[in-house]
Scaffold this active site. Sequence first.
Site, short mmCIF file in Angstrom:
data_model
loop_
_atom_site.label_atom_id
_atom_site.label_comp_id
_atom_site.label_asym_id
_atom_site.label_seq_id
_atom_site.Cartn_x
_atom_site.Cartn_y
_atom_site.Cartn_z
N ASN A 58 0.86 -1.19 0.00
CA ASN A 58 0.00 0.00 0.00
C ASN A 58 0.90 1.23 0.00
OD1 ASN A 58 -1.82 2.03 0.41
ND2 ASN A 58 -2.40 1.41 2.49
N TRP A 59 0.95 1.89 -1.15
CA TRP A 59 1.85 3.05 -1.28
C TRP A 59 1.27 4.32 -0.67
CZ3 TRP A 59 3.76 2.46 -7.09
CH2 TRP A 59 4.64 1.36 -7.17
N LYS A 60 0.00 4.28 -0.27
CA LYS A 60 -0.64 5.47 0.30
C LYS A 60 -0.42 6.66 -0.65
CE LYS A 60 -0.14 3.25 4.74
NZ LYS A 60 0.03 3.35 6.18
N HIS A 77 -9.38 1.36 4.77
CA HIS A 77 -8.12 1.52 5.50
C HIS A 77 -8.34 2.48 6.68
CE1 HIS A 77 -4.00 2.62 6.48
NE2 HIS A 77 -3.64 1.51 5.87
N GLU A 80 -6.72 4.87 7.76
CA GLU A 80 -6.49 6.30 7.44
C GLU A 80 -7.70 6.89 6.73
OE1 GLU A 80 -2.80 5.59 5.43
OE2 GLU A 80 -1.89 5.04 7.34
N GLU A 132 -5.25 -4.88 10.50
CA GLU A 132 -4.23 -3.86 10.71
C GLU A 132 -4.49 -3.14 12.03
OE1 GLU A 132 -2.24 -2.67 6.75
OE2 GLU A 132 -3.95 -1.34 7.04
N GLY A 139 2.68 2.26 10.80
CA GLY A 139 3.64 3.36 10.68
C GLY A 139 4.38 3.69 11.95
N SER A 192 3.62 -2.23 10.28
CA SER A 192 5.06 -2.32 10.51
C SER A 192 5.66 -3.66 10.09
CB SER A 192 5.40 -2.01 11.98
OG SER A 192 5.03 -0.67 12.29
N GLY A 242 3.03 -1.17 4.28
CA GLY A 242 3.08 0.26 3.98
C GLY A 242 4.51 0.69 3.69
N GLY A 243 5.18 1.25 4.66
CA GLY A 243 6.51 1.84 4.48
C GLY A 243 7.50 0.94 3.76
P1 13P Z 1 3.22 0.33 7.68
O1 13P Z 1 3.71 -0.95 7.07
O2 13P Z 1 3.99 1.54 7.21
O3 13P Z 1 3.11 0.24 9.17
O4 13P Z 1 1.73 0.57 7.12
C1 13P Z 1 0.80 -0.46 7.21
C2 13P Z 1 -0.40 -0.09 6.42
O5 13P Z 1 -1.12 0.82 6.77
C3 13P Z 1 -0.66 -0.83 5.19
O6 13P Z 1 -1.94 -0.57 4.71
#
Ligand code: 13P
Length: 251
Positions: A11-13, A97, A99, A169, A175, A214, A235-236
């Site tokens: 997920n590149w957000k 998600h 967010e 999640e 994050g 994470s 994510g990251g």
């Molecule tokens: P991180 O891997 O950066 O914690 O993000 C997880 C995420 O929100 C994937 O959708």
Amino acid sequence: MSGRTPLIAGNWKMHKTVADAEAFISALLPRIYAADGVDVAICPAFTALAAMVDSTRGSRVQVFAQNAHHAAEGAFTGEVSLPMLGEVDVHGVILGHSERREFFGETDRALALKLPAVLEAGMVPVLCVGETEDERDNGDTERKLRHQVQEGLAKVPEEQLGGVVIAYEPIWAIGTGRVATAEQAQEACGFIRALVAGRSSAAAETVRVLYGGSVKPENAAELLGQADIDGALVGGASLEPESFAAIIAAA
Ligand code: 13P
């Protein structure tokens, strides 16, 4: 992990222009050429979807969007519909998600309409669920997961349930670098599968439950080794081809 093919989704957000995405994919594809028995997806911003579908054609990488509206068209400024995503050959859509729930007011009621619409469009929905730190501390994790899973899946016909992907999640792990322990992640993912079994035991066998929060190359193998964890939503660590490829290799 039974007969379910693991899914590693990045997920590149709100990261990566088309140029950034092209550079990423040319570095990723040679690194995962030999990976077998694992499904891989990237989830770019809307603006990079068409370019990524083109650049990944013939590879094992699928392209998912990060949101969609349930209606085919209408007066919904700023939204993108499933026929629009289908036109550029998008394979799946992340839904709900944390967010989007926190910053953009995404509701369980809206998600209940989106899930069947995504399936109807022939795409894979990835429903995200998870508790806050306070909810975990107060012993409310299962209540929260039960509510989000049951509401999100409420309008999905039983025969289509098995094609849904659910991503657990925990919000406190997103994050933050604070990954859930393998035991915590397994317990929650097993609980989610049991919730699906409450609707259909056949669907519970095929539904894929991912862990997200994470996930890094160092912790991926242990998480992915758990019986009810069928992959990861990253994510990251999905923003760099080296770390994303290492997580794919762990699967
Ligand atoms: P991180 O891997 O950066 O914690 O993000 C997880 C995420 O929100 C994937 O959708």
